[in-house]
Structures are given as C-alpha cells and as structure tokens.
Design an enzyme around this catalytic site. Sequence first.
Site, short mmCIF file in Angstrom:
data_model
loop_
_atom_site.label_atom_id
_atom_site.label_comp_id
_atom_site.label_asym_id
_atom_site.label_seq_id
_atom_site.Cartn_x
_atom_site.Cartn_y
_atom_site.Cartn_z
N ASP A 12 0.86 -1.17 0.00
CA ASP A 12 0.00 0.00 0.00
C ASP A 12 0.91 1.24 0.00
OD1 ASP A 12 0.84 0.34 2.62
OD2 ASP A 12 -1.15 0.24 3.53
N CYS A 69 2.92 -3.46 3.91
CA CYS A 69 2.11 -2.29 4.27
C CYS A 69 2.78 -1.69 5.50
CB CYS A 69 0.64 -2.65 4.49
SG CYS A 69 0.27 -3.74 5.88
N THR A 71 2.36 -2.08 8.80
CA THR A 71 2.75 -3.12 9.77
C THR A 71 3.00 -4.48 9.12
OG1 THR A 71 0.43 -3.73 10.06
CG2 THR A 71 1.33 -2.07 11.58
N HIS A 102 9.29 -24.56 7.06
CA HIS A 102 8.31 -25.39 7.77
C HIS A 102 6.87 -25.15 7.30
CE1 HIS A 102 10.84 -26.54 11.57
NE2 HIS A 102 11.45 -26.83 10.43
N HIS A 137 6.45 -31.64 7.92
CA HIS A 137 5.96 -30.28 7.70
C HIS A 137 4.96 -30.24 6.55
CE1 HIS A 137 8.89 -29.12 10.61
NE2 HIS A 137 9.88 -29.63 9.89
C1 RB5 Z 1 -2.09 2.47 6.57
O1 RB5 Z 1 -2.13 3.64 7.32
C2 RB5 Z 1 -1.90 1.29 7.47
O2 RB5 Z 1 -3.05 1.05 8.23
C3 RB5 Z 1 -1.52 0.07 6.68
O3 RB5 Z 1 -0.36 0.32 5.95
C4 RB5 Z 1 -1.21 -1.18 7.47
O4 RB5 Z 1 -0.35 -0.95 8.52
C5 RB5 Z 1 -2.39 -1.99 7.87
O5 RB5 Z 1 -2.27 -3.12 8.38
#
Ligand code: RB5
Length: 146
Positions: A12, A69, A71, A102, A137
Amino acid sequence: MSDTKRIVLSSDHAAIDLRQAVAIHVAAKGYEVVDIGPTTPESTHYPLHGKAAAERVASGDCDLGIILCGTGQGIMMAANKVPGIRCGVCSDTFSAAMIRAHNNANLLSIGARVVGEGLALAIVDAYLDAEFEGGRHGTRVDMIEG
Ligand code: RB5
C-alpha cells in the site's frame, strides 16, 4: 537458487519506498520481479493490494510474493483469504526462513513502519534462500489447506 523464478511484489502507500528497495534487491538476486504497484503515493487500501498479489501466486502466474504495508499485518490478512495462500508477517530473519522451511509460505509480508531497509532486505534473503523441508511439515501444511 531453487526453481523459483517470478516474484510478485505489492504494497500500500505506506510501503512504496521499501517495496522499491526490495524490488531492486530481489532482481539483483536473479529473480524476475513482477511489481504490481502502486507507484503513486496517494492513500490506498491494503486489502486490494494483498488480494492482487495473492491471486498472482494462487493462479500460478508467480512462484512467490512479497507484500508490504505499514505493519505488514493488514495486507497479510487480506492475502490469506485467497485459497492456497500461506502468508506470514516477519520482522526477523529466523521467522522468515522458517515460514518457508516449515510452513511453505508462498507469500512473505513485511511492515515498512516496523523494520528498516537493512533488516527488511535481510528478511527477504532469509525467506528466499530457505527451502521447504517437506516430510512432517508437508503433512501439517496439508492440514492447513484442509
Ligand atoms: C495504513 O495507514 C496502514 O493502516 C496500513 O499500511 C497497514 O499498517 C495496515 O495493516
């Protein structure tokens, strides 16, 4: 390198710069990179990009994928909704190797707001350089697929 040739990349807006660094790194390792964007920094929706990358792998168009993204979590959740996809978020190299060895993960997810570029590229190396061990596995992975 194993038989893996084509790697799909997507992210993203939160991970465009890191995705581009990953693309250069993966290409330098000899893989064919299929970077499906986005290329502009406007806010977008990570489920769209997770699903799009996952479908490239599930269809057989690409062998593996790396998705990013902020996180790594949201895009991973979206990717895992596509049948046949096994995606894990990794912030360390041990986990990155193990999800391949695995869990036979066919997608790796990274959080661009969690790890720096150096660690992210080491995570990519650990994931791509590992190989699925099969055996017990394989039995367990088959159980995931139902
Ligand atoms: C975008 O602000 C953020 O929510 C996205 O990149 C991600 O971390 C969502 O899981």
